[in-house]
Design a protein around this motif. Structure first.
Motif, PDB file in Angstrom:
ATOM      1  N   ALA A 167       1.577  20.481  -2.299  1.00 19.08           N
ATOM      2  CA  ALA A 167       1.705  19.858  -0.973  1.00 19.08           C
ATOM      3  C   ALA A 167       3.035  19.122  -0.855  1.00 19.08           C
ATOM      4  N   ASN A 168       3.656  19.230   0.309  1.00 19.26           N
ATOM      5  CA  ASN A 168       4.824  18.383   0.581  1.00 19.26           C
ATOM      6  C   ASN A 168       4.598  17.491   1.804  1.00 19.26           C
ATOM      7  N   GLU A 169       3.343  17.423   2.248  1.00 17.82           N
ATOM      8  CA  GLU A 169       2.920  16.419   3.226  1.00 17.82           C
ATOM      9  C   GLU A 169       1.472  16.047   2.899  1.00 17.82           C
ATOM     10  N   VAL A 170       1.208  14.749   2.872  1.00 20.66           N
ATOM     11  CA  VAL A 170      -0.162  14.271   2.648  1.00 20.66           C
ATOM     12  C   VAL A 170      -0.562  13.384   3.812  1.00 20.66           C
ATOM     13  N   ARG A 171      -1.837  13.475   4.201  1.00 18.86           N
ATOM     14  CA  ARG A 171      -2.344  12.766   5.374  1.00 18.86           C
ATOM     15  C   ARG A 171      -3.175  11.583   4.884  1.00 18.86           C
ATOM     16  N   VAL A 172      -2.612  10.396   4.973  1.00 18.60           N
ATOM     17  CA  VAL A 172      -3.221   9.225   4.338  1.00 18.60           C
ATOM     18  C   VAL A 172      -3.510   8.154   5.386  1.00 18.60           C
ATOM     19  N   GLY A 173      -4.762   7.721   5.441  1.00 17.65           N
ATOM     20  CA  GLY A 173      -5.159   6.676   6.382  1.00 17.65           C
ATOM     21  C   GLY A 173      -5.683   5.451   5.691  1.00 17.65           C
ATOM     22  N   SER A 174      -6.900   5.511   5.167  1.00 20.96           N
ATOM     23  CA  SER A 174      -7.546   4.313   4.624  1.00 20.96           C
ATOM     24  C   SER A 174      -6.822   3.761   3.405  1.00 20.96           C
ATOM     25  N   ALA A 175      -6.095   4.587   2.665  1.00 20.66           N
ATOM     26  CA  ALA A 175      -5.317   4.071   1.534  1.00 20.66           C
ATOM     27  C   ALA A 175      -4.195   3.153   2.001  1.00 20.66           C
ATOM     28  N   LEU A 176      -3.805   3.298   3.257  1.00 22.01           N
ATOM     29  CA  LEU A 176      -2.762   2.437   3.827  1.00 22.01           C
ATOM     30  C   LEU A 176      -3.334   1.285   4.641  1.00 22.01           C
ATOM     31  N   PHE A 177      -4.364   1.583   5.439  1.00 26.93           N
ATOM     32  CA  PHE A 177      -4.818   0.640   6.461  1.00 26.93           C
ATOM     33  C   PHE A 177      -6.211   0.081   6.230  1.00 26.93           C
ATOM     34  N   GLY A 178      -6.905   0.547   5.212  1.00 25.28           N
ATOM     35  CA  GLY A 178      -8.278   0.101   5.011  1.00 25.28           C
ATOM     36  C   GLY A 178      -9.243   0.862   5.906  1.00 25.28           C
ATOM     37  N   ALA A 179     -10.440   0.307   6.031  1.00 26.29           N
ATOM     38  CA  ALA A 179     -11.502   0.994   6.769  1.00 26.29           C
ATOM     39  C   ALA A 179     -11.157   1.113   8.250  1.00 26.29           C
ATOM     40  N   ARG A 180     -11.591   2.232   8.848  1.00 27.40           N
ATOM     41  CA  ARG A 180     -11.387   2.426  10.277  1.00 27.40           C
ATOM     42  C   ARG A 180     -12.348   1.546  11.074  1.00 27.40           C
ATOM     43  N   ASP A 181     -11.926   1.200  12.302  1.00 23.98           N
ATOM     44  CA  ASP A 181     -12.767   0.410  13.205  1.00 23.98           C
ATOM     45  C   ASP A 181     -13.330   1.344  14.277  1.00 23.98           C
ATOM     46  N   TYR A 182     -14.573   1.782  14.069  1.00 25.68           N
ATOM     47  CA  TYR A 182     -15.157   2.739  14.990  1.00 25.68           C
ATOM     48  C   TYR A 182     -15.653   2.091  16.284  1.00 25.68           C
ATOM     49  N   SER A 183     -15.518   0.783  16.391  1.00 31.26           N
ATOM     50  CA  SER A 183     -15.890   0.122  17.645  1.00 31.26           C
ATOM     51  C   SER A 183     -14.782   0.233  18.688  1.00 31.26           C
ATOM     52  N   LEU A 184     -13.571   0.610  18.261  1.00 34.12           N
ATOM     53  CA  LEU A 184     -12.474   0.747  19.207  1.00 34.12           C
ATOM     54  C   LEU A 184     -12.736   1.910  20.151  1.00 34.12           C
ATOM     55  N   LYS A 185     -12.464   1.691  21.419  1.00 38.71           N
ATOM     56  CA  LYS A 185     -12.652   2.716  22.435  1.00 38.71           C
ATOM     57  C   LYS A 185     -11.313   3.119  23.024  1.00 38.71           C
ATOM     58  N   PHE A 186     -11.074   4.418  23.083  1.00 35.17           N
ATOM     59  CA  PHE A 186      -9.807   4.910  23.620  1.00 35.17           C
ATOM     60  C   PHE A 186     -10.067   5.927  24.717  1.00 35.17           C
ATOM     61  N   GLN A 235       0.827  -1.203   0.000  1.00 35.59           N
ATOM     62  CA  GLN A 235       0.000   0.000   0.000  1.00 35.59           C
ATOM     63  C   GLN A 235       0.867   1.262   0.000  1.00 35.59           C
ATOM     64  N   ILE A 236       1.955   1.216   0.763  1.00 39.05           N
ATOM     65  CA  ILE A 236       2.879   2.359   0.782  1.00 39.05           C
ATOM     66  C   ILE A 236       3.486   2.574  -0.601  1.00 39.05           C
ATOM     67  N   LYS A 237       3.869   1.489  -1.258  1.00 39.11           N
ATOM     68  CA  LYS A 237       4.430   1.601  -2.611  1.00 39.11           C
ATOM     69  C   LYS A 237       3.426   2.232  -3.570  1.00 39.11           C
ATOM     70  N   THR A 238       2.154   1.854  -3.436  1.00 39.26           N
ATOM     71  CA  THR A 238       1.117   2.409  -4.302  1.00 39.26           C
ATOM     72  C   THR A 238       0.966   3.908  -4.082  1.00 39.26           C
ATOM     73  N   VAL A 239       0.943   4.322  -2.813  1.00 41.08           N
ATOM     74  CA  VAL A 239       0.819   5.746  -2.496  1.00 41.08           C
ATOM     75  C   VAL A 239       2.034   6.513  -3.012  1.00 41.08           C
ATOM     76  N   ARG A 240       3.215   5.967  -2.803  1.00 43.47           N
ATOM     77  CA  ARG A 240       4.428   6.649  -3.268  1.00 43.47           C
ATOM     78  C   ARG A 240       4.449   6.765  -4.789  1.00 43.47           C
ATOM     79  N   ALA A 241       3.983   5.738  -5.473  1.00 42.13           N
ATOM     80  CA  ALA A 241       3.943   5.786  -6.936  1.00 42.13           C
ATOM     81  C   ALA A 241       2.993   6.876  -7.413  1.00 42.13           C
TER      82      ALA A 241
END
Length: 234
Positions: A215-234, A5-11
């Motif tokens: 931009a020289n910084e991009v904020r990437v979540g689901s493209a790396l890790f997939g869907a978020r788990d909103y059941s997690l409690k912190f 996934q990181i390779k895909t984003v970097r490409a």
């Protein structure tokens, strides 16, 4: 899997850099900020092992929980709205606060950093799309606050953060990112320092457009890790 996934984003970043129509003062080195919001703490470890060192969290409490259970490591960025009653914790637990959206918040961060004996790196969040439901300086308020930045002795303004509007047509974000770049240039010229060096724009659904626009910084979540788990409690 994460490495792929990181390779895909970097490409995609490299492709976006090739599509730039003109040179940008932000350069061609683009930082991937891995957004680990609503993912387990173990994701942070995997991310660091895969070679990404910049970790983005939206909530102070979630970051504190993860840092408690993880060994030290990573450069932690706060990218979500910061409430004033959590400022001292944000200053203590993050390397940079990207979501500074008012002069009042700047003053609170400056005081908390002074109390903790540090200089806090921050970005100024600009609501370039003028969406009423989103935080951020209006473009006019941003330009008005810039001349006052020298009064904050324990804050170091490193640049600008922009969130574009959600849209099915990603090209509609381009003018917003172009405006963010212009405001970054304005800020850098006003400050006249090499430490003003971060233009944080673009998320999973639009980061390549942001890179094209500077931009020289991009904020990437689901493209790396997939869907978020909103059941997690912190």
């Amino acid at each position: 899997m994460l490495e792929d996934q990181i390779k895909t984003v970097r490409a995609k970043i490299r492709e976006a850099l090739d599509h730039r129509k003109e040179a940008k003062i932000t350069g061609t080195d683009v930082t991937i900020l891995a957004v680990t919001k609503n993912h387990p703490a173990s994701i942070v470890t995997e991310t660091l092992q895969a070679g990404l060192v910049h970790i983005g969290e939206n909530r102070v409490q979630e970051a504190m929980h993860k840092q408690e259970v993880l060994p030290p490591g990573g450069i932690w960025h706060l990218i979500g709205h910061l409430q004033k009653n959590k400022v001292k914790h944000a200053v203590a637990h993050f390397a940079i606060i990207e979501s500074v959206d008012s002069a009042e918040l700047l003053a609170h961060i400056d005081k908390a950093a002074a109390d903790q004996g540090k200089v806090m790196d921050v970005l100024l969040q600009i609501n370039e799309a003028r969406e009423p439901q989103k935080s951020g300086f209006s473009p006019e308020d941003f330009r008005a606050v810039v001349p006052t930045l020298g009064t904050y002795s324990h804050v170091r303004v490193r640049g600008v953060m922009v969130i574009a509007q959600a849209t099915d047509n990603v090209e509609e974000t381009r003018p917003v990112f172009a405006a963010g770049y212009r405001d970054f240039v304005f800020l850098k010229d006003a400050l006249g320092t090499d430490t003003c060096d971060i233009l944080s724009m673009g998320m999973t659904h639009d980061y390549w457009i942001a890179v094209e626009e500077g931009a020289n910084e991009v904020r990437v979540g689901s493209a790396l890790f997939g869907a978020r788990d909103y059941s997690l409690k912190f």
